[in-house]
Design an enzyme around this catalytic site. Structure first.
Site, PDB file in Angstrom:
ATOM      1  N   ALA A  66       0.987  -1.173   0.003  1.00  0.00           N
ATOM      2  CA  ALA A  66      -0.013   0.100  -0.070  1.00  0.00           C
ATOM      3  C   ALA A  66       0.991   1.248   0.009  1.00  0.00           C
ATOM      4  O   ALA A  66       1.968   1.240   0.285  1.00  0.00           O
ATOM      5  CB  ALA A  66      -1.002   0.011   1.311  1.00  0.00           C
ATOM      6  N   GLY A 105      -0.259  -5.116   0.739  1.00  0.00           N
ATOM      7  CA  GLY A 105      -1.519  -4.893  -0.197  1.00  0.00           C
ATOM      8  C   GLY A 105      -1.169  -5.498  -1.550  1.00  0.00           C
ATOM      9  O   GLY A 105      -2.285  -5.957  -2.168  1.00  0.00           O
ATOM     10  N   GLU A 108      -1.791  -9.200  -1.167  1.00  0.00           N
ATOM     11  CA  GLU A 108      -3.366  -9.403  -1.042  1.00  0.00           C
ATOM     12  C   GLU A 108      -3.961  -9.327  -2.265  1.00  0.00           C
ATOM     13  O   GLU A 108      -4.876 -10.013  -2.396  1.00  0.00           O
ATOM     14  CB  GLU A 108      -3.621  -8.413   0.280  1.00  0.00           C
ATOM     15  CG  GLU A 108      -3.048  -8.583   1.431  1.00  0.00           C
ATOM     16  CD  GLU A 108      -3.488  -7.658   2.682  1.00  0.00           C
ATOM     17  OE1 GLU A 108      -3.344  -6.670   2.647  1.00  0.00           O
ATOM     18  OE2 GLU A 108      -4.431  -8.222   3.451  1.00  0.00           O
ATOM     19  N   GLU A 128       3.303  -6.167   6.905  1.00  0.00           N
ATOM     20  CA  GLU A 128       2.413  -5.281   7.567  1.00  0.00           C
ATOM     21  C   GLU A 128       2.777  -5.345   9.163  1.00  0.00           C
ATOM     22  O   GLU A 128       2.781  -4.133   9.898  1.00  0.00           O
ATOM     23  CB  GLU A 128       0.823  -5.259   7.541  1.00  0.00           C
ATOM     24  CG  GLU A 128       0.528  -4.926   6.313  1.00  0.00           C
ATOM     25  CD  GLU A 128       0.702  -6.038   5.259  1.00  0.00           C
ATOM     26  OE1 GLU A 128       1.217  -6.888   5.290  1.00  0.00           O
ATOM     27  OE2 GLU A 128      -0.170  -6.125   4.134  1.00  0.00           O
TER      28      GLU A 128
END
Ligand SMILES: NC(=O)c1ccc[n+]([C@@H]2O[C@H](COP(=O)([O-])OP(=O)(O)OC[C@H]3O[C@@H](n4cnc5c(N)ncnc54)[C@H](O)[C@@H]3O)[C@@H](O)[C@H]2O)c1
Length: 689
Positions: A66, A105, A108, A128
């Site tokens: 992210a 992310g 994911e 994370e």
């Protein structure tokens, strides 16, 4: 079709749509990328001629995460979870084409695709946790469905990525592509379409969701993470994958993520993340300054530090020559390096062939002439000024022009050492921490005459060695040890006033340090300091008495604590307690019970005070540099952000008041608040603002 925006391109190859994202350097999933992806998904879904889709990234990596600059800010739609839901809901197969590092992310997002293909060198992971978070875009629900809950939790809590081969074996990816990745992914998508394979949604799978053994695995993985909020949240989220329906698990994951991201611990960890990047920017190095080329290195001295530093170079694939004063000492040093590597191989941390390759990069010599071709020379001989000056005078003669000459001194004046050469512009300090091959911190000490490009070289070398270099100025102990010395003084005083070593250490480990000051002293050995004090005619009431009774630390099985044979667990020692009580009574001190809160304050605030003086003197560039030094060099709990950050959280007026109180109570003026603390506190400000 075409460029959907500056970062996202959509094209067609027959019946396959290919969306390519190009957001250098690491294809972070910023708002524009998410918006482009959502649009690409919409167009591909609505176009009846499109039968399948590939998601790929340009540049060096698939999405590496992210955009963390967006954390804690109002979300700009579409959110990552919406994009991910749209991918999963596509009625046509979506294939992720992975290269580089698909992280956070990015991974994911890949997990929501119906298929994943990767090049052999790709890695996937969920880092994370390193920011005090959990994967918040379905990762805690999808990964356990592919690799099982236990392995998923391990990947989440270590944050370490796995290689493509392992990912293939686990069923995380469907195939490894040789040759061009995008072409391979398109061919894969075509095959899926041609064969009419059903879409495989990770959310629908449950064959690996076994609960058995999970609780024990979770306990083992989190045992050493006391004090942190994220581990329990990660465990709960992964357990939810087993016990809750997918959508509920995702909903709860989102709640847990939002709680962590708004919490103090993750904020502190994000501070450290940015502080580390900031530390790489060294003021006074003009833009465009290029580090000098560095192909080979030399280390002078094959002792504790020299051997470890040589390993750092070999580990980074850089040939290094180690110089000692004689054959036997050299051999002993190289043997220690060999033993160190073999222990790593035995633990499974390194392949035997890789060990051989690294060992072959380390050459020994007993003549200083051997450093002639080295681009960087690091001196790690005994901590004696005259000796170091002699070595640098010799280096001045022998080393080639332009080589960077560095000293690993812990305390000596780098400028004085530099003056022993005719090229002080090439001289600086590289202060490694013990064990040098393990500890990440590198204090790069800038001398008065150090040239900007020499400094840039040392910083670049540090990064190549996998270190976190922080540039500091010349003073006794530099930043880390200078602050630590303030803690040591207080630790000793606390013993005299009424505390016991186990109480002081417990307060410090409860605060979050991996070890207390007295267990640390026992590990380092008490006798070195004792001999130095004797030489100087100084005395330390308690420590000297312990040494006189043969308490040298772990090496003699007793120090501030006692140790059972073969164990490193510190145990309270009644004999030590008697020694301490005697010392108190000799000093005429009436012992009192000292509350844990006071112990913590007296361990931490005087260090903050010294940090403030260090900033006043310009020895450290910024408060966040001090934080980085303490997190990477001294085990400061990363979720407390470093000492200066911590002080700002408490408020400098509080720090000022407590320091004043302790100064008045003890009559020790060195505890008086530093000018910077008093000034900032009066202005209602912190170090950072
Ligand atoms: N040990 C630590 O924790 C630590 C941490 C940071 C910095 N340092 C600093 O690193 C330096 C080395 O410390 P150490 O703990 O490795 O010491 P050490 O005693 O283990 O090793 C020093 C080595 O230097 C060799 N030596 C002496 N003179 C030499 C010369 N003229 N040419 C070549 N080799 C020579 C010695 O034979 C010895 O093997 C010191 O300046 C020390 O202050 C030590």
């Amino acid at each position: 079709m075409g460029n959907l925006n500056a970062s996202v391109d959509l094209r067609r190859d027959g019946e396959i749509a290919i969306v390519t994202v190009d957001n250098p350097p690491v294809n972070a999933l910023k708002h524009e990328v998410r918006a482009g992806l959502a649009e690409a998904l919409r167009q591909s879904r609505d176009d009846v001629a499109i039968k399948g889709m590939v998601i790929a990234c340009a540049g060096r990596t698939f999405f590496a995460g992210a955009d963390i600059t967006e954390f804690g800010k109002p979300p700009q739609p579409p959110g990552l979870s919406e994009v991910i839901a749209a991918i999963e809901a596509m009625p046509k197969p979506v294939v992720a084409a992975l290269h580089g590092t698909a992280l956070g992310g990015g991974f994911e997002l890949a997990l929501a695709c119906h298929f994943r293909v990767a090049v052999a060198g790709a890695r996937v992971g969920l880092p994370e946790f390193k920011l005090g978070l959990l994967p918040g875009a379905g990762g805690t629900q999808r990964l356990p469905r592919l690799v099982g809950p236990e392995k998923a939790l391990r990947m989440i809590i270590t944050g370490d990525p796995i290689e493509a081969r392992e990912a293939l074996a686990d069923g995380v990816i469907d195939t490894i592509v040789d040759g061009d990745l995008t072409e391979g992914a398109i061919a894969f998508a075509r095959r899926v379409v041609a064969e009419g394979r059903p879409l495989r949604r990770v959310r629908d799978r449950d064959d690996k969701l076994v609960a058995e053994g999970f609780a024990d695995a979770a306990e083992a993985l989190t045992r050493r993470l006391r004090g942190r909020e994220a581990p329990a949240a990660c465990v709960e989220a992964v357990r939810n994958a087993i016990v809750l329906p997918f959508d509920e698990g995702v909903k709860r994951e989102g709640e847990l993520f939002r709680k962590l991201v708004a919490g103090d611990q993750s904020k502190a960890q994000r501070h450290v993340f940015f502080a580390e990047r900031e530390a790489a920017r060294v003021p006074g190095i003009p833009d465009g300054t290029k580090p000098r080329p560095m192909a080979t290195a030399a280390v002078i001295g094959a002792g504790t530090m020299g051997g470890g530093i040589a390993m750092c170079f070999a580990n980074a694939g850089i040939p290094v020559t180690v110089v000692e004063t004689g054959r036997d000492l050299l051999q002993r040093g190289l043997d220690r390096v060999g033993a160190n590597y073999r222990a790593t191989v035995a633990r499974g941390g390194l392949g035997a062939d890789e060990m051989e390759r690294r060992m072959a990069l380390i050459n020994g010599a007993t003549e200083l002439d051997a450093v002639r071709s080295a681009d960087v020379v690091i001196e790690a001989v005994f901590e004696e000024m005259d000796l170091k000056k002699r070595v640098f005078a010799d280096l001045n003669r022998v080393a080639k022009a332009g080589s960077v000459l560095a000293t690993n001194t812990s305390t000596l004046d780098v400028d004085e050492i530099a003056r022993a050469t005719a090229r002080p512009q090439d001289v600086l300090g590289t202060h490694f921490f013990s064990p040098a091959n393990v500890m990440r911190l590198l204090e790069v000490v800038r001398g008065a005459a150090t040239a900007p490009d020499a400094l840039a070289t040392a910083v670049a070398v540090g990064r190549r060695l996998g270190k976190v270099p922080v540039t500091v100025g010349v003073c006794y102990g530099f930043v880390g040890n200078r602050m630590l010395a303030r803690r040591s003084v207080q630790a000793e005083r606390l013993l005299l006033e009424g505390a016991l070593p186990q109480e002081v250490d417990a307060a410090v480990t409860d605060f979050g340090f991996p070890m207390g000051p007295f267990a640390m002293a026992d590990m380092a050995g008490l006798d070195v300091g004792w001999r130095i004090r004797k030489g100087r005619g100084e005395r330390d009431e308690i420590e000297d008495a312990l040494c006189e009774a043969g308490h040298f630390g772990q090496k003699t099985g007793k120090g501030y604590f006692r140790y059972e044979a073969g164990s490193r667990t510190p145990l309270p020692d009644p004999e030590v307690e008697r020694t301490i009580l005697d010392a108190s009574s000799r000093a005429g001190i009436a012992r009192r019970a000292i509350p844990e809160g006071e112990i913590v304050e007296r361990m931490i605030y005087p260090m903050i005070n010294e940090g403030a003086r260090i900033l006043e003197e310009g020895i450290a560039t910024r408060p966040s540099d001090v934080d980085v030094i303490w997190v990477y060099g001294y085990g400061w709990p990363v979720w407390r952000g470093g000492p200066m950050y911590y002080a700002d959280q408490l408020g400098l007026a509080h720090i000022r008041d407590r320091l004043t109180l302790y100064a008045e109570r003890s009559g020790d003026d060195s505890l008086r608040p530093a000018t910077r603390i008093s000034r900032l506190a009066a202005e209602g400000r912190g170090f950072a603002s």
